[in-house]
Design an enzyme around this catalytic site. Structure first.
Site, PDB file in Angstrom:
ATOM      1  CG  ASP A 127       2.386  -4.351  -6.039  1.00 27.44           C
ATOM      2  OD1 ASP A 127       1.465  -4.269  -4.940  1.00 27.44           O
ATOM      3  OD2 ASP A 127       3.355  -3.403  -6.051  1.00 27.44           O
TER       4      ASP A 127
ATOM      5  N   PRO B 157       2.352   6.579 -13.263  1.00 26.03           N
ATOM      6  CG  PRO B 157       1.811   8.404 -11.862  1.00 26.03           C
ATOM      7  CD  PRO B 157       1.159   6.874 -12.587  1.00 26.03           C
TER       8      PRO B 157
ATOM      9  CB  ALA C 176       3.295  -4.989 -10.886  1.00 21.84           C
TER      10      ALA C 176
ATOM     11  N   GLY D 143       2.138   0.983  -8.596  1.00 22.78           N
ATOM     12  CA  GLY D 143       2.335  -0.605  -9.422  1.00 22.78           C
ATOM     13  C   GLY D 143       2.594  -0.568 -10.876  1.00 22.78           C
ATOM     14  CB  SER D 144       4.374   2.118 -12.964  1.00 20.45           C
ATOM     15  OG  SER D 144       5.722   1.799 -13.188  1.00 20.45           O
TER      16      SER D 144
ATOM     17  N   GLY E  83       4.205   4.178  -6.142  1.00 16.01           N
ATOM     18  CA  GLY E  83       3.368   3.373  -5.275  1.00 16.01           C
ATOM     19  C   GLY E  83       1.966   2.764  -5.964  1.00 16.01           C
TER      20      GLY E  83
HETATM   21  C1  MEV Z   1       3.962  -2.489  -2.671  1.00 20.30           C
HETATM   22  O1  MEV Z   1       2.937  -1.936  -3.366  1.00 20.30           O
HETATM   23  C2  MEV Z   1       3.620  -2.968  -1.335  1.00 20.30           C
HETATM   24  C3  MEV Z   1       4.530  -3.497  -0.424  1.00 20.30           C
HETATM   25  O2  MEV Z   1       3.764  -3.898   0.710  1.00 20.30           O
HETATM   26  C4  MEV Z   1       5.485  -4.532  -0.789  1.00 20.30           C
HETATM   27  C5  MEV Z   1       4.953  -5.565  -1.191  1.00 20.30           C
HETATM   28  O3  MEV Z   1       3.900  -6.243  -0.777  1.00 20.30           O
HETATM   29  O4  MEV Z   1       5.479  -6.544  -2.026  1.00 20.30           O
HETATM   30  C6  MEV Z   1       5.180  -2.409   0.507  1.00 20.30           C
END
Ligand code: MEV
Length: 322
Positions: A150, A97, A106, A103-104, A101
């Site tokens: 990520d 999705p 990357a 990691g889609s 959060g």
């Molecule tokens: C994002 O998956 C994690 C954060 O810590 C940003 C990052 O590490 O680049 C919020």
């Protein structure tokens, strides 16, 4: 035809603080993946990118600078010093999705870079380190100040302890003593990592002392969590998750929905719970004794979670991460 895939990711501990040089722990989410398929030739002799799920199809040379898929191709082209790519069709799909959060972005970038490097026989760019480094360069375009965690997790596909650093990041795979079953629940609220990370930066600039102290506390939780993971101490791990969540709340990256889901999970018998990733939406994670898992899952759904699934983090460290 060449196919490559990359997994989603879950941050277990240390998000945000990791951008400021504190350690964090993340694991791949192998059951949902991004996929890139590269084949020779294209309808118009150009490099064509196709995203069937979004009904998109376009030529690389027509794509805007900000287009993430085109940026992945251009990044590899630049790194490998290729003036002109042959006619190719690159088809991209993803089960991860977006803006949640997991990691889609990357993962899609890593899958494109790996598939294309393999297809073109660019041996210097097919390995995990090269894929991670190039994915990081693309992440910088979209994300502003990514920590690098990520791209590392999706390229190496193993749990890592990660600390941003100069001249090199500290990347350490580690053994997980007991397979860690994670309950993952989606708030259904999408959130822009770039925006949330940028907002934390503004707050850090305005209140340096307070935020440095919060980041230090997150870093210390990550250290203790690593020990708990290696010792298989789930009760401790759960407590540390909930503590990390409280610090993230103080950083203002939680949300009404995340608070509701974290509280619900703990009330239903979880050892601990926290938001995962940038926050302000996206997913939360919880760990619970196996006999409480179904109760926690049902409680999360009743509290408004859009989806709830379980994943397992396990593994022996693999040599070869630099
Ligand atoms: C994002 O998956 C994690 C954060 O810590 C940003 C990052 O590490 O680049 C919020």
């Amino acid at each position: 035809m060449t196919i490559a895939t990359a997994p989603g990711k879950i941050i277990l501990f240390g998000e945000h603080a990791v951008v400021y040089g504190r350690p964090a722990i993340a694991a791949p989410l192998s059951q949902v993946r991004a996929r890139a398929v590269v084949s020779d030739g294209s309808r118009d002799g150009s490099v064509r990118l196709i995203v069937p799920d979004l009904g998109q199809a376009f030529a690389l040379h027509e794509a805007e600078e900000e287009n993430a898929l085109a940026a992945a191709v251009r990044q590899l082209q630049r790194a490998a010093d290729i003036d002109q790519l042959p006619a190719l069709t690159i088809t991209v799909s993803s089960q991860i999705p977006i803006a949640s959060g997991l990691g889609s972005g990357a993962a899609i970038t890593a899958a494109i870079i790996r598939a294309l490097a393999q297809h073109l026989g660019l041996v210097d760019f097919v390995g995990n380190t090269a894929v991670s480094d190039l994915t990081y360069e693309v992440e910088k375009i979209y994300h502003g100040t990514p920590s690098g965690i990520d791209n590392t997790v999706v390229a190496y596909e193993q749990p890592v302890y990660f600390q941003r650093g100069q001249p090199r990041n500290r990347i350490e795979p580690f053994a997980v003593a007991r397979p860690l079953r994670l309950i993952v629940a989606d708030t259904g609220v999408s959130s822009s990592t770039r925006q949330v990370v940028g907002d934390v930066r503004h707050q850090w600039q305005a209140n340096r002392q307070v935020f440095e102290d919060l980041f230090d506390q997150c870093g210390s939780i990550t250290e203790r969590a690593r020990q708990a993971l290696q010792a298989g101490d789930m009760v401790r791990l759960g407590q540390l998750m909930t503590k990390n969540h409280a610090l993230l709340r103080t950083m203002t990256v939680s949300s009404t929905e995340l608070e509701r889901l974290v509280e619900t999970a703990v009330a239903a018998g979880a050892w601990g719970a926290k938001l995962s990733g940038a926050g302000r939406g996206g997913n939360m994670i919880a760990i619970a004794p196996e006999w409480h898992e179904e109760t926690v899952r049902q409680a999360l759904l009743a509290a408004g979670a859009r989806h709830v699934f379980t994943t397992t983090v396990s593994g022996e460290p693999v040599i070869g991460i630099r």
